[in-house]
Design an enzyme around this catalytic site. Structure first.
Site: not given
Ligand SMILES: Cc1cc2nc3c(=O)[nH]c(=O)nc-3n(C[C@H](O)[C@H](O)[C@H](O)COP(=O)(O)O)c2cc1C
Length: 335
Positions: A63, A110, A114, A174, A176-177, A216, A245-246, A296, A318
């Site tokens: 964030l 998302n 990075f 992540s 996305n990389t 992570k 992570n996601t 979550g 989120s």
């Molecule tokens: C828009 C967005 C960008 C994120 N960017 C990163 C990031 O740069 N590095 C990271 O470790 N996690 C990143 N995350 C993952 C969050 O830190 C978290 O692990 C994940 O969203 C699960 O938690 P939540 O369900 O509470 O969102 C990102 C998540 C979102 C939604």
């Protein structure tokens, strides 16, 4: 006031809302206007990995990628703030649009990739911050760094952030990389951890302070994979693990608008998956190191569940987007 701002932000295009909010928080965090989002920090002190936290509710990475709003998030009552992911050199990330809301399930997809201004910029922001709570710095690798040279990128970041971080998170999860998640397995993981641990030892001597290293991990892992990661983390004497992570899974959002967008899915649809990973991890680790639960968590119940599953701290992303700063207090007070 907070909830009006919240509703307006949720009406706009997701990344525009994000950029606007970050700019506004950055500009107001040291002015009287911060009253709009400030609230008392709930005092529920915990000590994890040798660090004292005023309460166990933290802001998850991503964030505040550049560390520009640490004091604003601190004044909202977070017990700790994790900034980043940051890479050695600034990079633009993937093409826009790259954030999608799925409001029906209070979820987000998302594929930011990075995007950040680079580690030097982030270090300057952390140095300028006044927040008295712990600040974690999440580090990653540049997109164009080949997988086999990933350690080098992590070491560049580790060396630069070490003096200013309460803890450092090594992000290998992540989606996305390209190739990043391969670092979670077998020899690639072991040699990464060995390299990081050696650097931590040297840095500890140079700076006269021990900064814990967390890893992570993704939610898309089966029991065998979680067990194998846990063994590697214990062997390497890592200081903690952030789960999760996601996810790449779309099972929980099938048929919804944007469900088929590429990227990582987060929010309430991730609760069960992340909880299960935490449970399995806790079993495999057998208290060898602390777990930071994320994924979550959206109310007092899901936060308590994660702590009961074996987490010592929790983070939100989120749910904070959908519910705003009030969520922090609701959760912290209930724990
Ligand atoms: C828009 C967005 C960008 C994120 N960017 C990163 C990031 O740069 N590095 C990271 O470790 N996690 C990143 N995350 C993952 C969050 O830190 C978290 O692990 C994940 O969203 C699960 O938690 P939540 O369900 O509470 O969102 C990102 C998540 C979102 C939604």
């Amino acid at each position: 006031m907070q909830s009006i701002a919240q509703k307006l932000l949720l009406q706009c295009e997701p990344e525009k809302s994000h950029d606007f909010a970050i700019k506004w928080l950055h500009r107001t965090q040291h002015t009287p206007l911060k009253w709009v989002y400030s609230q008392p920090t709930v005092q529920k002190p915990v000590k994890v990995a040798g660090i004292s936290f005023p309460n166990p509710v933290g802001l998850a990475a991503g964030l505040d990628k550049n560390g520009e709003c640490i004091d604003a998030f601190g004044s909202m009552g977070f017990g700790f703030v994790e900034v980043g992911t940051v890479t050695p050199v600034g990079q633009p990330g993937n093409a826009k649009p790259r954030i999608f809301r799925l409001p029906e399930k209070r979820a987000i997809i998302n594929r930011m990739g990075f995007n950040n201004y680079g580690v030097d910029h982030l270090v300057n922001q952390v140095k300028a911050s006044r927040f008295s709570g712990p600040v974690g710095i999440n580090i990653g690798k540049n997109k164009d760094t080949p997988e086999e040279h990933a350690l080098n990128d992590y070491l560049i970041c580790l060396n630069k952030v070490y003096p200013y971080a309460s803890y450092i998170t090594v992000n290998i999860s992540s989606p996305n990389t390209p190739g990043l998640r391969n670092l979670q397995y077998g020899e690639a993981l072991d040699s990464l951890l060995t390299g990081l641990k050696q650097a931590q030892e040297t840095l500890c001597q140079t700076h006269g302070k021990y900064v814990p290293l967390f890893i992570k991990i993704a939610p898309d892992l089966d029991a065998r994979e979680i067990d194998s990661i846990a063994r590697s983390l214990v062997n390497a004497k890592m200081d903690g693990v952030i789960a999760t992570n996601t996810t790449l899974s779309r099972d929980a959002v099938q048929g919804l608008p944007h469900a088929e967008e590429a990227g990582g899915l987060s929010g309430e649809v991730l609760t069960e998956m992340s909880l299960e990973v935490t449970q399995k991890l806790a079993k495999s680790l057998d208290r060898a190191m602390p777990i930071i639960g994320v994924g979550g968590i959206h109310d007092a119940k899901t936060a308590k569940e994660r702590l009961n599953a074996g987490a010592s701290l929790i983070q939100v992303y989120s749910a904070f987007i959908y519910q705003g700063p009030a969520l922090i207090r609701t959760i912290a007070e209930a724990l």
